[in-house]
Design a protein around this motif. Structure first.
Motif, PDB file in Angstrom:
ATOM      1  N   HIS A 161     -26.540  71.659 -23.963  1.00 23.22           N
ATOM      2  CA  HIS A 161     -25.511  71.904 -22.958  1.00 23.22           C
ATOM      3  C   HIS A 161     -26.166  72.074 -21.583  1.00 23.22           C
ATOM      4  N   PRO A 162     -26.189  71.053 -20.739  1.00 22.12           N
ATOM      5  CA  PRO A 162     -26.781  71.242 -19.410  1.00 22.12           C
ATOM      6  C   PRO A 162     -26.036  72.278 -18.578  1.00 22.12           C
ATOM      7  N   GLU A 163     -24.730  72.401 -18.788  1.00 20.27           N
ATOM      8  CA  GLU A 163     -23.939  73.347 -17.989  1.00 20.27           C
ATOM      9  C   GLU A 163     -24.273  74.799 -18.317  1.00 20.27           C
ATOM     10  N   GLN A 180     -35.403  63.225 -13.577  1.00 17.58           N
ATOM     11  CA  GLN A 180     -36.108  63.444 -12.312  1.00 17.58           C
ATOM     12  C   GLN A 180     -36.084  64.917 -11.915  1.00 17.58           C
ATOM     13  N   GLY A 181     -37.266  65.447 -11.566  1.00 16.96           N
ATOM     14  CA  GLY A 181     -37.364  66.837 -11.128  1.00 16.96           C
ATOM     15  C   GLY A 181     -37.300  67.860 -12.241  1.00 16.96           C
ATOM     16  N   ALA A 236     -26.072  61.815  -8.676  1.00 12.24           N
ATOM     17  CA  ALA A 236     -26.757  60.856  -7.807  1.00 12.24           C
ATOM     18  C   ALA A 236     -26.999  59.502  -8.463  1.00 12.24           C
ATOM     19  N   TRP A 237     -26.846  59.443  -9.780  1.00 16.03           N
ATOM     20  CA  TRP A 237     -27.215  58.247 -10.550  1.00 16.03           C
ATOM     21  C   TRP A 237     -26.204  57.127 -10.360  1.00 16.03           C
ATOM     22  N   LEU A 259     -30.256  68.350 -14.097  1.00 20.14           N
ATOM     23  CA  LEU A 259     -29.809  67.161 -14.817  1.00 20.14           C
ATOM     24  C   LEU A 259     -28.429  66.727 -14.330  1.00 20.14           C
ATOM     25  N   LEU A 260     -27.525  67.686 -14.143  1.00 20.55           N
ATOM     26  CA  LEU A 260     -26.190  67.351 -13.636  1.00 20.55           C
ATOM     27  C   LEU A 260     -26.262  66.811 -12.216  1.00 20.55           C
TER      28      LEU A 260
END
Length: 224
Positions: free
Chosen positions: A198-200, A149-150, A215-216, A209-210
Motif C-alpha cells: 500500500h503506497p498510501e 525514481q528517488g 509525473a509518469w 511512488l505516488l
C-alpha cells in the motif's frame, strides 16, 4: 503529458478498498490535480490517469466490480492510460486467484494469485510466520522503472495480505520481497504498474511512488 493543474486522476470506487487514504495521499502529492473518487464509467473514461485500489476478499471485489458494471471501464483504462493497481487492485489484473476456490479475475496478466503456503511459513530461526503478511517489509527493485525514481532499493513499504502474485512471465515483476521466500510485490507492463503493498500507507517511500505516478506519462523507459 498534461500539466498537473489540468490533470484528472480517477480513483475507481467499487466499494472495496482503502479509498479515502488513497485519495488523500494523491491530493497530498498532486495538490493542483483533480482527484476523482468515482464509480462512473464516464468519469473514468475522461480521466488522464487511473488508480485501481482494492482490499478484502478477491471474490467480493470481483463481484462488486461486475455488479457496478465497471469491468469494461477498467479494461479500457488499463489499455490506454497510466494505470496504478494497489493490493487487490493489483491481484485482479491476473487470471485467477486461489482465494474462494479459484476466483476468475480480469486476465490482463498471465498467472495466479496464490495463498502463502502454511508449510513454507518458517523463518530462518525456525519460528512460524503469521498469515496474513502484515506490516513493513523491504522491497527490492528487480528492474528499473520510472515509478522507482528517488526510492532507494530495499525501502520499506506497508503490506496487508494473505495471497501473493505468481506469474510465469519473467518480464512482469519489477519488485520483490521475502516472507520468508522471495515473492513478487510489484509488476509492470507498458502503461500499467501494480503493487501488492500500500503506497498510501507507506510514508515517504509510498508518497514518492505516488508522486512518480502523477509525473509518469505511461512509457516504460526509466526516467533519467
Amino acid at each position: 503529458m498534461r500539466e498537473s493543474m489540468s490533470m484528472k486522476i480517477a480513483v475507481i470506487d467499487y466499494g472495496m478498498g482503502n479509498l479515502r487514504s488513497v485519495t488523500h495521499a494523491l491530493e497530498h502529492v498532486a495538490p493542483e490535480a483533480t482527484i476523482q473518487l468515482s464509480s462512473d464509467p464516464a468519469v473514468i473514461a475522461a480521466a488522464d490517469k487511473i488508480v485501481f485500489p482494492g482490499q478484502g476478499a478477491m471474490r467480493d471485489c470481483m463481484r462488486e466490480l461486475l455488479a457496478r458494471d465497471l469491468r469494461p471501464a477498467v479494461l479500457a483504462a488499463a489499455a490506454s492510460k497510466p494505470f496504478l493497481g494497489i493490493c487487490v487492485g493489483a491481484q485482479l489484473l491476473f487470471e485467477l486467484s486461489e482465494e474462494g476456490g479459484n476466483t476468475p479475475a480480469l486476465g490482463l496478466f498471465p498467472g495466479q494469485v496464490r495463498r502463502f503456503e502454511a508449510e513454507r511459513m518458517v523463518a530462518a530461526d525456525g519460528s512460524r510466520l503469521k498469515v496474513p503478511h502484515m506490516g513493513w517489509n523491504e522491497v527490492w527493485q528487480t528492474r528499473p522503472h520510472p515509478l522507482w525514481q528517488g526510492i532507494a532499493d530495499g525501502s520499506r513499504f506497508y503490506f496487508v495480505h494473505s495471497y501473493y502474485m505468481d506469474t510465469p512471465d519473467a518480464a512482469l515483476p519489477v519488485g520483490r520481497s521475502d516472507y520468508p521466500f522471495p515473492f513478487t510485490v510489484a509488476v509492470a507492463r507498458a502503461n500499467i504498474f501494480a503493487t501488492q503493498f500500500h503506497p498510501e500507507k507507506s510514508h515517504a517511500a509510498g508518497l514518492q511512488l505516488l508522486k512518480n505516478f502523477v509525473a509518469w506519462d505511461g512509457t516504460v523507459q526509466p526516467a533519467q
